[in-house]
Design a protein around this motif. Sequence first.
Motif, PDB file in Angstrom:
ATOM      1  N   MET A 192       1.094  -1.361  -0.134  1.00 13.61           N
ATOM      2  CA  MET A 192      -0.182  -0.300   0.207  1.00 13.61           C
ATOM      3  C   MET A 192       0.604   1.122   0.337  1.00 13.61           C
ATOM      4  O   MET A 192       1.888   1.476   1.103  1.00 13.61           O
ATOM      5  CB  MET A 192      -1.095   0.011   1.614  1.00 13.61           C
ATOM      6  N   SER A 193       0.853   2.235  -1.094  1.00 14.33           N
ATOM      7  CA  SER A 193       1.541   3.264  -0.911  1.00 14.33           C
ATOM      8  C   SER A 193       0.346   4.171  -0.298  1.00 14.33           C
ATOM      9  O   SER A 193      -0.247   4.729   0.287  1.00 14.33           O
ATOM     10  CB  SER A 193       1.466   4.471  -2.820  1.00 14.33           C
ATOM     11  N   GLY A 194       1.379   5.511   0.341  1.00 14.86           N
ATOM     12  CA  GLY A 194       0.485   6.821   1.017  1.00 14.86           C
ATOM     13  C   GLY A 194       1.105   6.820   2.129  1.00 14.86           C
ATOM     14  O   GLY A 194       1.210   7.308   3.583  1.00 14.86           O
ATOM     15  N   PHE A 195       1.708   5.446   3.099  1.00 15.62           N
ATOM     16  CA  PHE A 195       2.719   5.512   4.402  1.00 15.62           C
ATOM     17  C   PHE A 195       3.587   5.114   4.525  1.00 15.62           C
ATOM     18  O   PHE A 195       4.242   4.171   3.652  1.00 15.62           O
ATOM     19  CB  PHE A 195       1.458   5.149   5.032  1.00 15.62           C
ATOM     20  N   ALA A 196       4.775   5.561   4.909  1.00 20.39           N
ATOM     21  CA  ALA A 196       5.578   4.452   5.221  1.00 20.39           C
ATOM     22  C   ALA A 196       6.202   4.096   6.855  1.00 20.39           C
ATOM     23  O   ALA A 196       5.444   4.650   7.927  1.00 20.39           O
ATOM     24  CB  ALA A 196       6.977   6.028   5.174  1.00 20.39           C
ATOM     25  N   VAL A 197       7.035   3.414   6.941  1.00 16.92           N
ATOM     26  CA  VAL A 197       7.269   2.531   8.511  1.00 16.92           C
ATOM     27  C   VAL A 197       8.453   2.957   9.282  1.00 16.92           C
ATOM     28  O   VAL A 197       9.485   2.838   8.325  1.00 16.92           O
ATOM     29  CB  VAL A 197       6.751   0.935   8.808  1.00 16.92           C
ATOM     30  N   ARG A 198       8.515   3.150   9.865  1.00 12.59           N
ATOM     31  CA  ARG A 198      10.383   3.657  10.526  1.00 12.59           C
ATOM     32  C   ARG A 198      10.048   2.981  11.747  1.00 12.59           C
ATOM     33  O   ARG A 198       9.077   2.959  12.156  1.00 12.59           O
ATOM     34  CB  ARG A 198      10.284   5.061  10.601  1.00 12.59           C
ATOM     35  N   ASP A 199      11.281   3.360  12.507  1.00 12.95           N
ATOM     36  CA  ASP A 199      11.475   3.073  13.943  1.00 12.95           C
ATOM     37  C   ASP A 199      11.343   3.399  15.074  1.00 12.95           C
ATOM     38  O   ASP A 199      10.724   5.324  14.540  1.00 12.95           O
ATOM     39  CB  ASP A 199      13.470   2.228  14.577  1.00 12.95           C
ATOM     40  N   ALA A 200      10.486   3.627  15.788  1.00 17.10           N
ATOM     41  CA  ALA A 200       9.611   4.720  17.321  1.00 17.10           C
ATOM     42  C   ALA A 200      11.087   5.429  17.861  1.00 17.10           C
ATOM     43  O   ALA A 200      11.966   3.941  17.952  1.00 17.10           O
ATOM     44  CB  ALA A 200       9.272   4.042  18.173  1.00 17.10           C
ATOM     45  N   THR A 201      10.964   6.420  18.459  1.00 18.46           N
ATOM     46  CA  THR A 201      11.941   6.728  19.196  1.00 18.46           C
ATOM     47  C   THR A 201      12.018   7.349  20.135  1.00 18.46           C
ATOM     48  O   THR A 201      10.379   7.703  20.134  1.00 18.46           O
ATOM     49  CB  THR A 201      12.923   7.596  18.025  1.00 18.46           C
ATOM     50  N   PRO A 202      13.131   8.475  21.228  1.00 15.71           N
ATOM     51  CA  PRO A 202      11.979   8.261  22.121  1.00 15.71           C
ATOM     52  C   PRO A 202      11.596   9.872  22.273  1.00 15.71           C
ATOM     53  O   PRO A 202      10.839  10.452  22.566  1.00 15.71           O
ATOM     54  CB  PRO A 202      13.536   9.424  22.974  1.00 15.71           C
ATOM     55  N   ARG A 203      11.422  10.681  20.589  1.00 13.58           N
ATOM     56  CA  ARG A 203      10.972  11.879  20.693  1.00 13.58           C
ATOM     57  C   ARG A 203       9.343  11.047  20.139  1.00 13.58           C
ATOM     58  O   ARG A 203       8.774  12.403  20.133  1.00 13.58           O
ATOM     59  CB  ARG A 203      11.709  12.413  19.248  1.00 13.58           C
ATOM     60  N   ASP A 204       9.019  10.255  19.640  1.00 17.40           N
ATOM     61  CA  ASP A 204       7.952   9.482  19.590  1.00 17.40           C
ATOM     62  C   ASP A 204       6.878   9.773  20.621  1.00 17.40           C
ATOM     63  O   ASP A 204       5.572   9.105  21.171  1.00 17.40           O
ATOM     64  CB  ASP A 204       7.780   8.285  18.845  1.00 17.40           C
ATOM     65  N   GLY A 205       7.410   9.399  22.054  1.00 14.44           N
ATOM     66  CA  GLY A 205       6.776   9.380  23.428  1.00 14.44           C
ATOM     67  C   GLY A 205       5.744  10.358  22.676  1.00 14.44           C
ATOM     68  O   GLY A 205       4.608   9.160  23.883  1.00 14.44           O
ATOM     69  N   ALA A 206       5.552  10.960  23.068  1.00 13.52           N
ATOM     70  CA  ALA A 206       3.700  11.872  23.123  1.00 13.52           C
ATOM     71  C   ALA A 206       2.408  11.782  22.225  1.00 13.52           C
ATOM     72  O   ALA A 206       2.206  11.166  22.663  1.00 13.52           O
ATOM     73  CB  ALA A 206       4.525  13.666  23.412  1.00 13.52           C
ATOM     74  N   PHE A 207       3.662  11.539  20.724  1.00 13.67           N
ATOM     75  CA  PHE A 207       2.615  10.495  20.040  1.00 13.67           C
ATOM     76  C   PHE A 207       1.855   9.234  20.006  1.00 13.67           C
ATOM     77  O   PHE A 207       1.001   9.321  20.156  1.00 13.67           O
ATOM     78  CB  PHE A 207       3.331  10.701  18.525  1.00 13.67           C
ATOM     79  N   ILE A 208       2.953   8.542  20.910  1.00 18.18           N
ATOM     80  CA  ILE A 208       2.629   7.225  21.271  1.00 18.18           C
ATOM     81  C   ILE A 208       1.421   7.106  22.465  1.00 18.18           C
ATOM     82  O   ILE A 208       0.120   6.356  22.022  1.00 18.18           O
ATOM     83  CB  ILE A 208       3.905   6.095  21.784  1.00 18.18           C
ATOM     84  N   ALA A 209       1.752   8.270  23.516  1.00 16.15           N
ATOM     85  CA  ALA A 209       0.450   8.077  23.526  1.00 16.15           C
ATOM     86  C   ALA A 209      -0.905   8.938  22.915  1.00 16.15           C
ATOM     87  O   ALA A 209      -1.491   8.050  24.275  1.00 16.15           O
ATOM     88  CB  ALA A 209       1.148   9.211  25.177  1.00 16.15           C
ATOM     89  N   ASP A 210      -0.907   9.213  22.801  1.00 18.13           N
ATOM     90  CA  ASP A 210      -2.277  10.187  21.929  1.00 18.13           C
ATOM     91  C   ASP A 210      -2.455   8.296  21.177  1.00 18.13           C
ATOM     92  O   ASP A 210      -3.620   8.466  20.954  1.00 18.13           O
ATOM     93  CB  ASP A 210      -1.149  10.985  19.755  1.00 18.13           C
ATOM     94  N   MET A 211      -1.803   7.430  20.527  1.00 18.48           N
ATOM     95  CA  MET A 211      -1.631   5.901  20.103  1.00 18.48           C
ATOM     96  C   MET A 211      -2.948   5.069  21.406  1.00 18.48           C
ATOM     97  O   MET A 211      -3.466   5.017  20.668  1.00 18.48           O
ATOM     98  CB  MET A 211      -0.448   5.625  19.161  1.00 18.48           C
ATOM     99  N   LEU A 212      -1.797   5.364  22.173  1.00 22.36           N
ATOM    100  CA  LEU A 212      -2.779   4.935  23.646  1.00 22.36           C
ATOM    101  C   LEU A 212      -4.283   5.378  23.241  1.00 22.36           C
ATOM    102  O   LEU A 212      -5.042   4.951  23.959  1.00 22.36           O
ATOM    103  CB  LEU A 212      -1.775   5.080  24.653  1.00 22.36           C
ATOM    104  N   VAL A 213      -4.780   6.675  23.186  1.00 25.25           N
ATOM    105  CA  VAL A 213      -5.991   6.974  23.260  1.00 25.25           C
ATOM    106  C   VAL A 213      -6.244   7.109  22.465  1.00 25.25           C
ATOM    107  O   VAL A 213      -8.267   6.758  22.492  1.00 25.25           O
ATOM    108  CB  VAL A 213      -5.285   8.118  23.672  1.00 25.25           C
ATOM    109  N   GLU A 214      -6.222   7.100  21.313  1.00 23.43           N
ATOM    110  CA  GLU A 214      -7.080   6.094  19.839  1.00 23.43           C
ATOM    111  C   GLU A 214      -7.821   5.018  20.168  1.00 23.43           C
ATOM    112  O   GLU A 214      -8.034   4.877  20.123  1.00 23.43           O
ATOM    113  CB  GLU A 214      -6.115   6.073  18.928  1.00 23.43           C
ATOM    114  N   ALA A 215      -6.039   4.187  20.466  1.00 22.32           N
ATOM    115  CA  ALA A 215      -6.369   2.623  20.586  1.00 22.32           C
ATOM    116  C   ALA A 215      -7.700   2.415  21.593  1.00 22.32           C
ATOM    117  O   ALA A 215      -8.511   1.601  21.386  1.00 22.32           O
ATOM    118  CB  ALA A 215      -5.684   2.078  21.502  1.00 22.32           C
ATOM    119  N   ALA A 216      -7.659   3.185  22.730  1.00 23.43           N
ATOM    120  CA  ALA A 216      -8.747   2.982  24.116  1.00 23.43           C
ATOM    121  C   ALA A 216      -9.897   3.689  23.367  1.00 23.43           C
ATOM    122  O   ALA A 216     -11.406   3.570  23.592  1.00 23.43           O
ATOM    123  CB  ALA A 216      -8.359   3.983  25.362  1.00 23.43           C
ATOM    124  N   ASN A 217     -10.107   4.471  22.125  1.00 21.56           N
ATOM    125  CA  ASN A 217     -11.412   5.137  21.605  1.00 21.56           C
ATOM    126  C   ASN A 217     -11.733   4.702  20.294  1.00 21.56           C
ATOM    127  O   ASN A 217     -11.722   4.943  19.225  1.00 21.56           O
ATOM    128  CB  ASN A 217     -11.251   6.743  21.705  1.00 21.56           C
TER     129      ASN A 217
END
Length: 162
Positions: free
Chosen positions: A1-26
């Motif tokens: 599928m085009s339109g996106f890419a996947v990369r390793d998560a880094t320490p800078r991604d902590g806030a976004f990972i928290a956003d995705m935890l909220v997304e998963a909960a909802n």
Amino acid sequence: MSGFAVRDATPRDGAFIADMLVEAANWRGLPSVTRAEVLAGMQRRYIAGWPRPSDAGFIATDDMGSAIGAAWYRVLPRSEPGFGFVATGVPELVIGVRAPWRSRGVGRALLTALIADAGRAGHARLALSVERGNHAATLYRDLGFREVDSSPERVTMVRRLR
């Protein structure tokens, strides 16, 4: 599928990972759980102190480089288990994808990368918990996860890696 890419998560991604935890909960699409409730509740175990030495994760980004999804795993102790805890040393995974990107291959790409990484890291199994009714359970089954426990609200699934 085009339109996106996947990369390793880094320490800078902590806030976004928290956003995705909220997304998963909802996952139902309703804002039934606020960010504050997630960060104050049991789900906090999945993100507190990101990243810990045994954590691993991946971020999906759109063509503009904006983060659109995340999948990660964390080894939680028996004394503070997550929803999908099955045994000491078995990582539990969490995945969240922004609603407009769901059913477009993002979750599958993230999980495929995470499964491969967990195997390379020497883990024998990977666990998760999914609420009943969540259509993501079909994806988990397609990727080799099998039900090992259940309650009226949740199903715990495990994928063997070796």
